[in-house]
Design a protein around this motif. Structure first.
Motif, PDB file in Angstrom:
ATOM      1  N   LYS A  22     -14.374  45.584 -56.275  1.00 19.68           N
ATOM      2  CA  LYS A  22     -15.191  45.666 -55.057  1.00 19.68           C
ATOM      3  C   LYS A  22     -14.447  45.058 -53.859  1.00 19.68           C
ATOM      4  CE  LYS A  22     -18.349  42.301 -54.268  1.00 19.68           C
ATOM      5  NZ  LYS A  22     -18.311  41.591 -52.983  1.00 19.68           N
ATOM      6  N   HIS A 121     -21.607  28.090 -45.524  1.00 19.67           N
ATOM      7  CA  HIS A 121     -21.209  28.393 -44.153  1.00 19.67           C
ATOM      8  C   HIS A 121     -19.990  29.316 -44.197  1.00 19.67           C
ATOM      9  CE1 HIS A 121     -20.592  27.828 -39.977  1.00 19.67           C
ATOM     10  NE2 HIS A 121     -19.524  27.073 -40.085  1.00 19.67           N
ATOM     11  N   ARG A 122     -20.064  30.457 -43.507  1.00 22.31           N
ATOM     12  CA  ARG A 122     -18.928  31.387 -43.579  1.00 22.31           C
ATOM     13  C   ARG A 122     -18.535  31.860 -42.181  1.00 22.31           C
ATOM     14  NH1 ARG A 122     -19.984  35.546 -48.402  1.00 22.31           N
ATOM     15  NH2 ARG A 122     -17.768  35.965 -48.084  1.00 22.31           N
ATOM     16  N   ASP A 125     -13.859  32.205 -37.594  1.00 24.97           N
ATOM     17  CA  ASP A 125     -12.982  31.665 -36.541  1.00 24.97           C
ATOM     18  C   ASP A 125     -11.506  31.977 -36.800  1.00 24.97           C
ATOM     19  OD1 ASP A 125     -13.486  29.939 -38.762  1.00 24.97           O
ATOM     20  OD2 ASP A 125     -12.423  28.337 -37.733  1.00 24.97           O
ATOM     21  N   LEU A 126     -11.095  31.979 -38.065  1.00 26.02           N
ATOM     22  CA  LEU A 126      -9.674  32.213 -38.351  1.00 26.02           C
ATOM     23  C   LEU A 126      -9.296  33.676 -38.096  1.00 26.02           C
ATOM     24  CD1 LEU A 126      -9.442  30.097 -41.630  1.00 26.02           C
ATOM     25  CD2 LEU A 126      -8.531  29.477 -39.382  1.00 26.02           C
ATOM     26  N   THR A 166      -7.843  32.529 -45.864  1.00 26.02           N
ATOM     27  CA  THR A 166      -9.025  33.394 -45.769  1.00 26.02           C
ATOM     28  C   THR A 166      -8.668  34.810 -46.208  1.00 26.02           C
ATOM     29  OG1 THR A 166     -10.484  34.545 -44.210  1.00 26.02           O
ATOM     30  CG2 THR A 166      -8.601  33.411 -43.230  1.00 26.02           C
ATOM     31  N   VAL A 167      -9.446  35.320 -47.153  1.00 22.46           N
ATOM     32  CA  VAL A 167      -9.146  36.628 -47.739  1.00 22.46           C
ATOM     33  C   VAL A 167      -9.400  37.740 -46.709  1.00 22.46           C
ATOM     34  CG1 VAL A 167      -9.837  38.260 -49.553  1.00 22.46           C
ATOM     35  CG2 VAL A 167      -9.652  35.817 -50.076  1.00 22.46           C
ATOM     36  N   THR A 168     -10.646  37.852 -46.237  1.00 24.35           N
ATOM     37  CA  THR A 168     -10.949  38.936 -45.286  1.00 24.35           C
ATOM     38  C   THR A 168     -10.237  38.702 -43.957  1.00 24.35           C
ATOM     39  OG1 THR A 168     -13.107  38.908 -46.325  1.00 24.35           O
ATOM     40  CG2 THR A 168     -12.879  40.331 -44.449  1.00 24.35           C
ATOM     41  N   ASP A 308     -15.536  33.070 -57.262  1.00 24.86           N
ATOM     42  CA  ASP A 308     -16.457  34.125 -57.705  1.00 24.86           C
ATOM     43  C   ASP A 308     -16.733  34.078 -59.210  1.00 24.86           C
ATOM     44  OD1 ASP A 308     -16.582  34.968 -55.112  1.00 24.86           O
ATOM     45  OD2 ASP A 308     -15.199  36.644 -55.344  1.00 24.86           O
ATOM     46  N   VAL A 330     -13.571  26.152 -52.504  1.00 25.84           N
ATOM     47  CA  VAL A 330     -13.544  27.272 -51.555  1.00 25.84           C
ATOM     48  C   VAL A 330     -14.894  27.363 -50.830  1.00 25.84           C
ATOM     49  CG1 VAL A 330     -13.185  29.753 -51.280  1.00 25.84           C
ATOM     50  CG2 VAL A 330     -11.871  28.487 -52.986  1.00 25.84           C
ATOM     51  N   ARG A 374     -22.902  36.419 -57.542  1.00 24.55           N
ATOM     52  CA  ARG A 374     -22.326  35.767 -58.731  1.00 24.55           C
ATOM     53  C   ARG A 374     -23.337  34.860 -59.410  1.00 24.55           C
ATOM     54  NH1 ARG A 374     -18.690  39.742 -58.842  1.00 24.55           N
ATOM     55  NH2 ARG A 374     -17.618  39.859 -56.856  1.00 24.55           N
TER      56      ARG A 374
HETATM   57  N1  EPU Z   1     -13.291  30.274 -43.692  1.00 23.03           N
HETATM   58  C1  EPU Z   1     -13.232  29.633 -42.490  1.00 23.03           C
HETATM   59  N2  EPU Z   1     -12.981  30.383 -41.375  1.00 23.03           N
HETATM   60  C2  EPU Z   1     -12.759  31.707 -41.432  1.00 23.03           C
HETATM   61  C3  EPU Z   1     -12.823  32.352 -42.667  1.00 23.03           C
HETATM   62  C4  EPU Z   1     -13.090  31.606 -43.795  1.00 23.03           C
HETATM   63  O1  EPU Z   1     -13.412  28.425 -42.411  1.00 23.03           O
HETATM   64  O2  EPU Z   1     -12.529  32.317 -40.382  1.00 23.03           O
HETATM   65  C5  EPU Z   1     -13.587  29.494 -44.907  1.00 23.03           C
HETATM   66  C6  EPU Z   1     -14.838  29.961 -45.615  1.00 23.03           C
HETATM   67  O3  EPU Z   1     -15.995  29.365 -45.056  1.00 23.03           O
HETATM   68  C7  EPU Z   1     -14.579  29.554 -47.046  1.00 23.03           C
HETATM   69  C8  EPU Z   1     -13.075  29.765 -47.177  1.00 23.03           C
HETATM   70  O4  EPU Z   1     -12.560  29.747 -45.849  1.00 23.03           O
HETATM   71  O5  EPU Z   1     -14.859  28.192 -47.215  1.00 23.03           O
HETATM   72  C9  EPU Z   1     -12.680  31.070 -47.847  1.00 23.03           C
HETATM   73  O6  EPU Z   1     -13.315  32.157 -47.207  1.00 23.03           O
HETATM   74  P1  EPU Z   1     -12.697  33.627 -47.176  1.00 23.03           P
HETATM   75  O7  EPU Z   1     -12.559  34.057 -45.764  1.00 23.03           O
HETATM   76  O8  EPU Z   1     -11.482  33.676 -48.030  1.00 23.03           O
HETATM   77  O9  EPU Z   1     -13.851  34.463 -47.856  1.00 23.03           O
HETATM   78  P2  EPU Z   1     -14.226  35.950 -47.498  1.00 23.03           P
HETATM   79  O10 EPU Z   1     -13.019  36.711 -47.159  1.00 23.03           O
HETATM   80  O11 EPU Z   1     -15.353  35.960 -46.546  1.00 23.03           O
HETATM   81  C10 EPU Z   1     -13.872  36.919 -49.892  1.00 23.03           C
HETATM   82  C11 EPU Z   1     -14.718  37.634 -50.900  1.00 23.03           C
HETATM   83  C12 EPU Z   1     -15.715  36.664 -51.509  1.00 23.03           C
HETATM   84  C13 EPU Z   1     -14.934  35.521 -52.156  1.00 23.03           C
HETATM   85  C14 EPU Z   1     -14.032  34.850 -51.113  1.00 23.03           C
HETATM   86  C15 EPU Z   1     -13.130  33.772 -51.692  1.00 23.03           C
HETATM   87  C16 EPU Z   1     -14.772  39.867 -50.043  1.00 23.03           C
HETATM   88  C17 EPU Z   1     -15.549  40.969 -49.469  1.00 23.03           C
HETATM   89  N3  EPU Z   1     -15.402  38.732 -50.257  1.00 23.03           N
HETATM   90  O12 EPU Z   1     -14.793  36.457 -48.894  1.00 23.03           O
HETATM   91  O13 EPU Z   1     -16.397  37.384 -52.523  1.00 23.03           O
HETATM   92  O14 EPU Z   1     -15.822  34.567 -52.683  1.00 23.03           O
HETATM   93  O15 EPU Z   1     -13.185  35.848 -50.506  1.00 23.03           O
HETATM   94  O16 EPU Z   1     -12.320  34.282 -52.666  1.00 23.03           O
HETATM   95  O17 EPU Z   1     -13.600  40.014 -50.331  1.00 23.03           O
HETATM   96  C18 EPU Z   1     -18.190  37.920 -53.919  1.00 23.03           C
HETATM   97  O18 EPU Z   1     -17.554  38.923 -54.261  1.00 23.03           O
HETATM   98  O19 EPU Z   1     -19.235  37.527 -54.509  1.00 23.03           O
HETATM   99  C19 EPU Z   1     -17.711  37.150 -52.780  1.00 23.03           C
HETATM  100  C20 EPU Z   1     -18.475  36.290 -52.122  1.00 23.03           C
END
Ligand code: EPU
Length: 467
Positions: A22, A121-122, A125-126, A166-168, A308, A330, A374
């Motif tokens: 996914k 909190h998500r 900003d990055l 940050t993944v996304t 996850d 994370v 999850r």
């Molecule tokens: N973060 C920041 N600032 C940002 C972006 C992230 O502080 O601009 C923090 C987040 O708050 C978190 C950490 O960095 O504490 C990691 O966040 P990340 O951006 O990596 O998460 P994401 O890209 O929003 C993806 C997955 C999540 C998975 C996380 C971590 C997708 C669509 N979602 O989210 O998947 O938990 O990476 O691996 O790829 C799930 O599938 O159930 C799910 C939540």
């Protein structure tokens, strides 16, 4: 709305197959916006999140259709739209993955801010920091991110934050930087296999990205990309969930379509619990015959244990023979499954970003409520291991991210029924009778005498006796 009725206590045995990831499929679908022609994606799972992103892409001028052979076909027919509306983004925060492709290809994007989330909190900003570094002007107004750039210029970008990479965010900045003039470097880039899968597809389209899978990406900008046919990697989180399913039910599963390298951390944890895990090509064999041994687990960015899988491992360790500590670095607030696991009989205390689990030898079925994707999986696994019947409500969370999970589990011996969430469908075993509900009266002849006050010197004797 549906709920799941689970009859627990049956070991799972047999062969089960994992679908496409996914979290790779979503940014890859969004990246189809940057290509000329028709992008064909194989292995895109049939999920509510995929349907939601398809609607976002249609609203952005793409034609999206599922072919008879299961492949998803995406053709951009209008490069003008640039608005990802709140009504769609609020349903799935990953819709924000269109931001980078829109800015890169169309030089404009207006994407709703995703808002709150049950796992903590998500912020984004990055993402915004990286896009601004490429020369984008970004403002936030009325709940929307407005981004525009007449020119994108390569830059050196540090993308780490307080919780790691940050993944996304990496996907977004990478998908815009491929069109920036000159060279971009992204340090503290996410190394997750899903980011690598996106990067590989972009490279096949003509992008020039080096360093995929490492924290340092180097990207040379190009001016246009062509469409390709791409196969999504196997879902490592679904695979890990099925591995835990074998362990928690003390069963044995052969899990097909897995990539062992992506599962190294989870395999290490499972082996430490005493679970047998072997790999042969793209198959994994997982078997358990006894209560898991307790282990301490910390969820970290890849290649660490994925956040996850944190909830699913917490469910497994609830049945361990001793005390385990599970920490999430994370998403330090991703613990909404704890009170629900406790309803099933788990002994868990939360301390900050950690769950301290005192293992029990028995869970007992009850009615629980899923709070996120999850967490739903963890409750389903715990219910499969619990004695008696359980009901999992708010199961729509599960449907967002697992393709036909209950069908797959039933195929290997699970007993899970999907029914309408209606009091009439509540199993009799979960409706306590009036007799069971009344607390028996205390028989005064059995009542111990009230404690008497101790005379000086007596307390010392009592303490030494207890010691
Ligand atoms: N973060 C920041 N600032 C940002 C972006 C992230 O502080 O601009 C923090 C987040 O708050 C978190 C950490 O960095 O504490 C990691 O966040 P990340 O951006 O990596 O998460 P994401 O890209 O929003 C993806 C997955 C999540 C998975 C996380 C971590 C997708 C669509 N979602 O989210 O998947 O938990 O990476 O691996 O790829 C799930 O599938 O159930 C799910 C939540």
């Amino acid at each position: 709305m549906d709920m799941l009725v689970v009859r627990g206590g049956r070991p799972l045995r047999g062969i089960v197959k994992v679908g496409g990831a996914k979290n790779a499929a979503l940014p890859i679908m969004a990246a189809a916006l940057v290509a000329e022609g028709t992008t064909v994606l194989h292995g895109v799972p049939d999920l509510v999140d995929v349907t939601t992103l398809s609607a976002v892409l249609r609203s952005l001028g793409a034609h999206v259709e599922r072919r008879a052979d299961g492949a998803l076909q995406i053709t951009v027919i209008d490069q003008q739209p640039c608005l990802a509306d709140y009504e769609l983004v609020r349903r799935m925060r990953a819709s924000v993955c269109v931001l980078g492709p829109l800015l890169g290809r169309r030089r404009r994007a207006c994407v709703s801010l995703p808002g709150g989330c049950n796992i903590g909190h998500r912020p984004i900003d990055l993402h915004l920091k990286g896009l601004r570094a490429l020369g984008a002007e970004i403002t936030i107004e009325r709940g929307y991110v407005f981004a525009r750039a007449d020119r994108l210029r390569g830059a050196d970008i540090y993308l780490g934050g307080s919780f790691g990479s940050t993944v996304t965010g990496t996907c977004n900045v990478m998908s815009a930087a491929i069109f920036a003039e000159g060279t971009t470097t992204i340090s503290a880039a996410a190394c997750e296999p899903e980011v690598v899968d996106l990067g590989n597809m972009l490279n096949a389209m003509g992008a020039r990205i080096e360093g995929l899978g490492t924290p340092l990406l180097r990207i040379e900008g190009v001016s246009n990309l062509h469409s390709v046919e791409h196969t999504i990697i196997p879902d490592r989180i679904e695979a890990a969930t099925l591995m835990v399913a074998a362990a928690i039910t003390r069963g044995e599963l052969t899990i097909e379509n897995v990539c062992s390298a992506h599962l190294a951390a989870v395999t290490d944890v499972l082996r430490a619990t005493g679970t047998e895990v072997h790999f042969s090509g793209s198959k994994s064999f997982v078997r358990s015959t006894a209560a898991p041994r307790p282990v301490d687990v910390t969820a970290l960015p890849y290649p660490g244990v994925p956040t996850d899988v944190q909830a699913q491992l917490t469910a497994l360790l609830a049945l361990a023979d001793g005390i385990s500590v599970v920490t999430d670095k994370v998403f330090p607030d991703r613990f909404m499954h704890i009170p629900e696991l406790m309803r099933l009989g788990a002994n868990i205390r939360r301390e900050g970003a950690s769950a301290i689990i005192s293992g029990t030898n028995r869970l007992s079925g009850t009615c629980v409520m899923a709070s996120d994707l999850r967490a739903s999986a963890a409750l389903l696994l715990a219910s499969l291991a619990a004695e008696g019947e359980s009901v999992i409500r708010r199961v729509y969370h599960l449907d967002r991210g697992y393709e036909h999970l209950e069908r797959k589990l039933n195929g290997v011996g699970g007993d899970i029924q999907r029914v309408a969430d209606d009091p009439a469908n509540m199993p009799d075993s979960l409706q306590l009778s009036a007799d069971e509900l009344s607390v028996p009266a205390i028989d005064s002849s059995d009542t111990p005498p009230p404690p008497k006050f101790l005379r000086r010197g007596e307390s010392q004797r009592i303490h030494s006796h207890v010691d």
